[in-house]
Design an enzyme around this catalytic site. Structure first.
Site, mmCIF file in Angstrom:
data_model
loop_
_atom_site.group_PDB
_atom_site.id
_atom_site.type_symbol
_atom_site.label_atom_id
_atom_site.label_comp_id
_atom_site.label_asym_id
_atom_site.label_seq_id
_atom_site.Cartn_x
_atom_site.Cartn_y
_atom_site.Cartn_z
ATOM 1 N N ASP A 34 -37.191 64.973 34.588
ATOM 2 C CA ASP A 34 -36.679 63.720 34.513
ATOM 3 C C ASP A 34 -34.974 63.293 35.079
ATOM 4 O OD1 ASP A 34 -37.196 61.743 32.328
ATOM 5 O OD2 ASP A 34 -35.812 62.341 30.627
ATOM 6 N N SER A 118 -43.262 71.206 31.176
ATOM 7 C CA SER A 118 -42.799 72.429 30.138
ATOM 8 C C SER A 118 -42.669 73.665 30.987
ATOM 9 C CB SER A 118 -43.639 72.246 29.231
ATOM 10 O OG SER A 118 -43.187 71.079 28.059
ATOM 11 N N GLY A 120 -40.122 74.217 32.735
ATOM 12 C CA GLY A 120 -38.451 74.045 33.579
ATOM 13 C C GLY A 120 -37.412 74.536 32.054
ATOM 14 N N TYR A 122 -37.737 73.652 29.208
ATOM 15 C CA TYR A 122 -38.493 73.416 27.981
ATOM 16 C C TYR A 122 -38.886 75.223 27.479
ATOM 17 C CZ TYR A 122 -38.349 68.684 26.103
ATOM 18 O OH TYR A 122 -37.976 67.552 25.354
#
Length: 169
Positions: A34, A118, A120, A122
């Site tokens: 992100d 998800s 990484g 997460y």
């Protein structure tokens, strides 16, 4: 049928119609993929996230913005489940890929680059994150001709490449 390709590299450097961003529910930039997409794409991405998604997106959903200075045309933002925080419903992760492909179809995108959503910060277990990506893209009814799964590091790339090889005809 969508051609799946394993790529080792930086998702922000992919010359595709759309790159998928693994965002949080607020969609305001952050760490990992992100943050990299927002930094490389510039402030236009954040401005459009705020304008188009003032309340963000729900986990498992996806939406699009401009790609700003990225070599792609669009960014498809998807909110993956935070495994580390107890969001362990696999169907939410599957939904990230399905919804991203739905958005790609709405945009007319024929080439899409995905990170491992998800996997990484997460904390989704990497082998399952890879399996979800490959299985979901393979089974999708989509006009996307090429889906790249982009892995930043060599070890993850090797795992993705092996998973993709298992589904090739």
């Amino acid at each position: 049928m969508t051609r799946i390709i394993a790529v080792q590299g930086d998702i922000t450097e992919q010359h595709v119609d759309a790159v998928v961003n693994a965002a949080d529910t607020r969609m305001r930039g952050g760490g990992g993929v992100d943050g990299a997409i927002h930094r490389a794409g510039g402030p236009e991405i954040l401005r459009e996230c705020i304008a188009r998604f003032p309340h963000g997106l729900a986990t498992g959903d996806a939406g699009w913005t401009t790609a700003g200075a990225l070599p792609a045309r669009w960014v498809i933002h998807t909110v993956g489940p935070n495994y580390a925080a107890g969001q362990r419903d696999r169907s939410l992760l599957v939904s990230c890929y399905r919804r991203s492909l739905d958005v790609a179809d709405e945009l007319g995108a024929r080439t899409v680059a995905f990170p491992l959503v998800s996997a990484g910060i997460y904390g989704w277990p990497k082998p399952d994150a890879i399996a979800v990506a490959v299985e979901t893209i393979t089974a999708a009814d989509t006009a996307v001709a090429e889906a790249r799964i982009v892995a930043f590091d060599p070890a993850t790339y090797a795992q993705v490449q092996a998973a993709v090889a298992r589904v090739l005809p």
